[in-house]
Design a protein around this motif. Sequence first.
Motif, PDB file in Angstrom:
ATOM      1  N   ASN A  25      36.142  49.471  33.924  1.00 33.80           N
ATOM      2  CA  ASN A  25      37.144  49.746  34.954  1.00 33.80           C
ATOM      3  C   ASN A  25      37.142  51.204  35.408  1.00 33.80           C
ATOM      4  O   ASN A  25      37.791  51.532  36.402  1.00 33.80           O
ATOM      5  N   ASN A  55      35.888  50.877  38.738  1.00 32.75           N
ATOM      6  CA  ASN A  55      36.688  50.036  39.621  1.00 32.75           C
ATOM      7  C   ASN A  55      37.220  50.889  40.775  1.00 32.75           C
ATOM      8  O   ASN A  55      37.892  51.896  40.549  1.00 32.75           O
ATOM      9  N   ASN A  69      43.952  32.718  38.999  1.00 31.38           N
ATOM     10  CA  ASN A  69      42.867  33.585  38.553  1.00 31.38           C
ATOM     11  C   ASN A  69      42.745  33.548  37.040  1.00 31.38           C
ATOM     12  O   ASN A  69      43.705  33.249  36.328  1.00 31.38           O
ATOM     13  N   LEU A 103      44.937  43.844  41.335  1.00 27.30           N
ATOM     14  CA  LEU A 103      43.512  43.555  41.349  1.00 27.30           C
ATOM     15  C   LEU A 103      43.198  42.077  41.226  1.00 27.30           C
ATOM     16  O   LEU A 103      42.038  41.680  41.323  1.00 27.30           O
ATOM     17  N   SER A 104      44.207  41.252  41.027  1.00 24.65           N
ATOM     18  CA  SER A 104      43.971  39.824  40.832  1.00 24.65           C
ATOM     19  C   SER A 104      44.593  38.960  41.913  1.00 24.65           C
ATOM     20  O   SER A 104      44.011  37.971  42.343  1.00 24.65           O
ATOM     21  N   GLU A 117      42.773  29.691  44.500  1.00 22.51           N
ATOM     22  CA  GLU A 117      42.326  30.887  43.804  1.00 22.51           C
ATOM     23  C   GLU A 117      42.179  32.055  44.778  1.00 22.51           C
ATOM     24  O   GLU A 117      42.072  31.865  45.992  1.00 22.51           O
ATOM     25  N   TYR A 118      42.192  33.260  44.199  1.00 26.73           N
ATOM     26  CA  TYR A 118      41.895  34.481  44.936  1.00 26.73           C
ATOM     27  C   TYR A 118      40.558  34.998  44.397  1.00 26.73           C
ATOM     28  O   TYR A 118      40.525  35.627  43.333  1.00 26.73           O
ATOM     29  N   PRO A 119      39.467  34.732  45.070  1.00 26.78           N
ATOM     30  CA  PRO A 119      38.150  35.069  44.508  1.00 26.78           C
ATOM     31  C   PRO A 119      37.981  36.553  44.226  1.00 26.78           C
ATOM     32  O   PRO A 119      38.523  37.408  44.929  1.00 26.78           O
ATOM     33  N   ASP A 120      37.206  36.837  43.181  1.00 26.60           N
ATOM     34  CA  ASP A 120      36.897  38.210  42.795  1.00 26.60           C
ATOM     35  C   ASP A 120      36.131  38.914  43.911  1.00 26.60           C
ATOM     36  O   ASP A 120      35.122  38.406  44.400  1.00 26.60           O
ATOM     37  N   ALA A 135      34.536  42.945  40.945  1.00 28.64           N
ATOM     38  CA  ALA A 135      33.819  43.114  39.678  1.00 28.64           C
ATOM     39  C   ALA A 135      32.375  42.645  39.717  1.00 28.64           C
ATOM     40  O   ALA A 135      31.454  43.401  39.383  1.00 28.64           O
ATOM     41  N   ASN A 195      29.770  40.680  42.123  1.00 24.98           N
ATOM     42  CA  ASN A 195      29.439  40.059  43.396  1.00 24.98           C
ATOM     43  C   ASN A 195      27.974  40.304  43.740  1.00 24.98           C
ATOM     44  O   ASN A 195      27.289  41.116  43.105  1.00 24.98           O
ATOM     45  N   GLY A 250      29.452  45.551  42.493  1.00 31.56           N
ATOM     46  CA  GLY A 250      30.695  45.357  41.754  1.00 31.56           C
ATOM     47  C   GLY A 250      30.741  46.270  40.558  1.00 31.56           C
ATOM     48  O   GLY A 250      29.714  46.597  39.960  1.00 31.56           O
TER      49      GLY A 250
END
Length: 340
Positions: A125, A128, A241, A260-261, A275-278, A281, A283, A291
């Motif tokens: 992170n 991040n 998530n 972040l989620s 869902e809320y796709p990533d 992180a 990709n 990511g």
Amino acid sequence: MEKVGFGVIGAGIWGTVHARVYAEDPRVRLVAICDIDRKKAKEVADKFGAESYYTDFQELVDNPDITAVSVATPDFAHFQPAMAAINKGKHLLIEKPIATRVEEAAKILEEAKKTKIKLMVDFHNRWNPCFLKIKSSIEKGEVGEVSLIYLRLSNPSVVPLSWFSWSGKSSVAWFLGSHTVDLARWLLKDEAKKVYCVSRSKLLRGKGVNTPDFFESIIEFEKGAVVVMENAWILPETEPNIVDFKCQVIGSKGSMCADLSHHRALEKYTEEKAEYPDLFALNEIYGKLTGFAFHSIEHFIDCVIEDKEPISTGKDGLEVTKIICAMEESILSGNPVRIR
């Protein structure tokens, strides 16, 4: 330029990420994969073109073609493979936590210094973009003096109940809390002095996994800031998530909040779930890995090849282990614990 040989110990979810990064970096030769499960080791080796696979980590570190090693074994099983790699002079990337005992973390750090290898702990992170923005704003003085940070990183119960066979040998404090503890130290550029933590163990034990349901922690830092930290392994399995990740930083001139989620930059609804796709992180864009979880491993490659010092060090790993061990001690005693 001759490619540098890398090996991966641990062929689970995150070891597979390490293997993929090494396989796709043109500077790297993925020499070997190791896992106690022979089938899993072979599958990962075959998938990413590793030259060989082992079930004994000693065989991997004995391989003279390997210069650097990732240890991505379960939380409680880092010490022995890490020491084996150090004893053979291999540069070392250890998944967080560096170890689940202070004595083991200190020993890894001590021996790594003696052998002068690169030692990095994968606190990814730190790469991040949300937290890099927060850290930059703190350092520029835009939010003033930081007095309070709230960090929440939790999973639905499917993670300890179904994802891993070893959940009862670890805890959400080691699995997720190691991330949030490191973020607190890194954002504040400060060391913790005292921690008070409470936990309960009911839901997961009732389902056959002997590990705490959650950890609620208050961490006091030397310069006066307080960090409130929440890590739970009992969110409902209907969560959109696999992580619930929030952060709020409050300073004398302003505040910053990160989600972040549940950011809603992208929403996905199907017949099975919402869902809320990533987006941050792990990709891939036109065949290229992107990511922060990939970038931290790429940084380790840079450190090995370009002789750089890691951004997240063995010393960082040791300090995080000290804090989480103090959290566990506080739960047992019911009192605040000073960080030694």
